[in-house]
Write a protein that holds these residues in place. Structure first.
Motif, PDB file in Angstrom:
ATOM      1  N   GLY A  88      46.519  33.658  -4.357  1.00 49.78           N
ATOM      2  CA  GLY A  88      47.742  34.082  -3.692  1.00 49.78           C
ATOM      3  C   GLY A  88      48.887  34.435  -4.620  1.00 49.78           C
ATOM      4  N   ASP A  89      48.671  34.425  -5.898  1.00 52.72           N
ATOM      5  CA  ASP A  89      49.702  34.774  -6.875  1.00 52.72           C
ATOM      6  C   ASP A  89      49.319  36.087  -7.542  1.00 52.72           C
ATOM      7  N   PRO A  90      50.233  37.045  -7.612  1.00 57.50           N
ATOM      8  CA  PRO A  90      49.896  38.352  -8.211  1.00 57.50           C
ATOM      9  C   PRO A  90      49.423  38.270  -9.662  1.00 57.50           C
ATOM     10  N   VAL A  91      49.988  37.362 -10.436  1.00 57.96           N
ATOM     11  CA  VAL A  91      49.564  37.226 -11.839  1.00 57.96           C
ATOM     12  C   VAL A  91      48.123  36.748 -11.886  1.00 57.96           C
ATOM     13  N   ARG A  92      47.785  35.733 -11.076  1.00 55.27           N
ATOM     14  CA  ARG A  92      46.416  35.223 -11.078  1.00 55.27           C
ATOM     15  C   ARG A  92      45.443  36.258 -10.552  1.00 55.27           C
ATOM     16  N   LEU A  93      45.849  37.020  -9.563  1.00 58.27           N
ATOM     17  CA  LEU A  93      44.975  38.067  -9.047  1.00 58.27           C
ATOM     18  C   LEU A  93      44.724  39.128 -10.109  1.00 58.27           C
ATOM     19  N   ARG A  94      45.750  39.504 -10.863  1.00 56.78           N
ATOM     20  CA  ARG A  94      45.562  40.466 -11.958  1.00 56.78           C
ATOM     21  C   ARG A  94      44.685  39.888 -13.062  1.00 56.78           C
ATOM     22  N   LEU A  95      44.909  38.618 -13.404  1.00 52.61           N
ATOM     23  CA  LEU A  95      44.077  37.979 -14.429  1.00 52.61           C
ATOM     24  C   LEU A  95      42.613  37.986 -14.001  1.00 52.61           C
ATOM     25  N   LEU A  96      42.350  37.612 -12.758  1.00 52.64           N
ATOM     26  CA  LEU A  96      40.972  37.601 -12.266  1.00 52.64           C
ATOM     27  C   LEU A  96      40.373  39.001 -12.323  1.00 52.64           C
ATOM     28  N   SER A  97      41.151  39.997 -11.956  1.00 56.35           N
ATOM     29  CA  SER A  97      40.676  41.382 -12.009  1.00 56.35           C
ATOM     30  C   SER A  97      40.368  41.811 -13.440  1.00 56.35           C
TER      31      SER A  97
ATOM     32  N   ALA B 278      37.121  39.977 -14.446  1.00 56.01           N
ATOM     33  CA  ALA B 278      35.943  40.459 -13.717  1.00 56.01           C
ATOM     34  C   ALA B 278      35.534  41.869 -14.121  1.00 56.01           C
ATOM     35  N   SER B 279      36.499  42.697 -14.476  1.00 54.66           N
ATOM     36  CA  SER B 279      36.188  44.096 -14.765  1.00 54.66           C
ATOM     37  C   SER B 279      35.876  44.359 -16.233  1.00 54.66           C
ATOM     38  N   ARG B 280      35.921  43.366 -17.045  1.00 54.36           N
ATOM     39  CA  ARG B 280      35.699  43.535 -18.486  1.00 54.36           C
ATOM     40  C   ARG B 280      34.228  43.816 -18.797  1.00 54.36           C
ATOM     41  N   ASP B 281      33.973  44.833 -19.595  1.00 55.94           N
ATOM     42  CA  ASP B 281      32.611  45.094 -20.059  1.00 55.94           C
ATOM     43  C   ASP B 281      32.103  43.885 -20.825  1.00 55.94           C
ATOM     44  N   GLY B 282      30.872  43.507 -20.583  1.00 54.35           N
ATOM     45  CA  GLY B 282      30.301  42.348 -21.240  1.00 54.35           C
ATOM     46  C   GLY B 282      30.528  41.061 -20.463  1.00 54.35           C
ATOM     47  N   GLY B 283      31.363  41.111 -19.420  1.00 56.99           N
ATOM     48  CA  GLY B 283      31.534  39.979 -18.534  1.00 56.99           C
ATOM     49  C   GLY B 283      32.478  38.891 -18.990  1.00 56.99           C
ATOM     50  N   GLU B 284      33.127  39.079 -20.142  1.00 51.40           N
ATOM     51  CA  GLU B 284      34.074  38.057 -20.590  1.00 51.40           C
ATOM     52  C   GLU B 284      35.184  38.700 -21.397  1.00 51.40           C
ATOM     53  N   ILE B 285      36.290  37.967 -21.495  1.00 55.50           N
ATOM     54  CA  ILE B 285      37.454  38.484 -22.208  1.00 55.50           C
ATOM     55  C   ILE B 285      38.154  37.337 -22.927  1.00 55.50           C
TER      56      ILE B 285
ATOM     57  N   ILE C  67      36.722  31.079 -12.300  1.00 53.53           N
ATOM     58  CA  ILE C  67      36.394  31.470 -13.672  1.00 53.53           C
ATOM     59  C   ILE C  67      35.914  30.256 -14.445  1.00 53.53           C
ATOM     60  N   ASP C  68      35.300  30.526 -15.585  1.00 52.10           N
ATOM     61  CA  ASP C  68      34.918  29.478 -16.522  1.00 52.10           C
ATOM     62  C   ASP C  68      35.363  29.947 -17.903  1.00 52.10           C
ATOM     63  N   SER C  69      35.370  29.041 -18.859  1.00 53.32           N
ATOM     64  CA  SER C  69      35.827  29.400 -20.201  1.00 53.32           C
ATOM     65  C   SER C  69      34.972  28.733 -21.261  1.00 53.32           C
TER      66      SER C  69
ATOM     67  N   LEU D  74      33.096  33.605 -12.293  1.00 54.44           N
ATOM     68  CA  LEU D  74      31.998  32.881 -11.660  1.00 54.44           C
ATOM     69  C   LEU D  74      31.718  33.598 -10.337  1.00 54.44           C
ATOM     70  N   PRO D  75      30.795  34.558 -10.352  1.00 56.73           N
ATOM     71  CA  PRO D  75      30.596  35.411  -9.179  1.00 56.73           C
ATOM     72  C   PRO D  75      30.114  34.675  -7.939  1.00 56.73           C
ATOM     73  N   ALA D  76      29.500  33.522  -8.086  1.00 53.13           N
ATOM     74  CA  ALA D  76      29.045  32.792  -6.895  1.00 53.13           C
ATOM     75  C   ALA D  76      30.220  32.466  -5.985  1.00 53.13           C
ATOM     76  N   THR D  77      31.365  32.115  -6.562  1.00 54.89           N
ATOM     77  CA  THR D  77      32.533  31.779  -5.746  1.00 54.89           C
ATOM     78  C   THR D  77      33.100  33.014  -5.067  1.00 54.89           C
ATOM     79  N   THR D  78      33.260  34.108  -5.801  1.00 54.88           N
ATOM     80  CA  THR D  78      33.808  35.317  -5.173  1.00 54.88           C
ATOM     81  C   THR D  78      32.837  35.880  -4.141  1.00 54.88           C
ATOM     82  N   ASP D  79      31.540  35.757  -4.387  1.00 54.57           N
ATOM     83  CA  ASP D  79      30.551  36.206  -3.402  1.00 54.57           C
ATOM     84  C   ASP D  79      30.671  35.403  -2.114  1.00 54.57           C
TER      85      ASP D  79
END
Length: 136
Positions: A44-53, A56-63, A92-94, A106-111
């Protein structure tokens, strides 16, 4: 708790109705609603939503956090706080590598979030509203 023991939202339903009943298929149990509310609150926070995006959109699956921080006009501790909220919500995980921390989705949660919000196929066909909200 090890990564193998991570409990994914709704995976352990006692009633045997499957892992992801939708909002339209059955009333949600109180405990399930509380679990999901925590995840939606994290989103529900725009910063967190952008961070998640960005993660998630990073090539290689991590940033690397070093690539996330410059994208915001926020301090490093503030970005770390937002990442911590996403991690606690199970989105997410780190992994620390030397001095840097790398984040991955962690795609299981978003799925599961998507599955909860999805309409059952029968309801989708009977709906008077077609694709993208246009009347059919």
């Amino acid at each position: 708790m090890s990564k193998q023991e991570l409990v994914v939202l709704g995976q352990d339903d006692e009633d045997g109705s499957g892992c992801c009943p939708t909002l339209l298929s059955a009333p949600m149990r109180q405990d399930r609603a509380e679990e999901l509310a925590k995840v939606f609150k994290a989103l529900g926070d725009p910063v967190r939503l952008r961070l998640l995006s960005m993660i998630a959109s990073r090539d290689g699956g991590e940033i690397c956090v070093c690539d996330l921080t410059p994208a915001f006009d926020l301090s490093q501790p503030t970005i770390s706080h937002h990442l911590k909220q996403l991690k606690q919500a199970g989105l997410i995980d780190s992994e620390r590598r030397g001095t840097w921390v790398y984040y991955r989705l962690l795609p299981a949660t978003t799925d599961q979030l998507a599955a909860v919000l999805a309409r059952p196929q029968d309801s989708a066909r009977q709906s008077p509203i077609g694709p993208a909200g246009a009347p059919s």
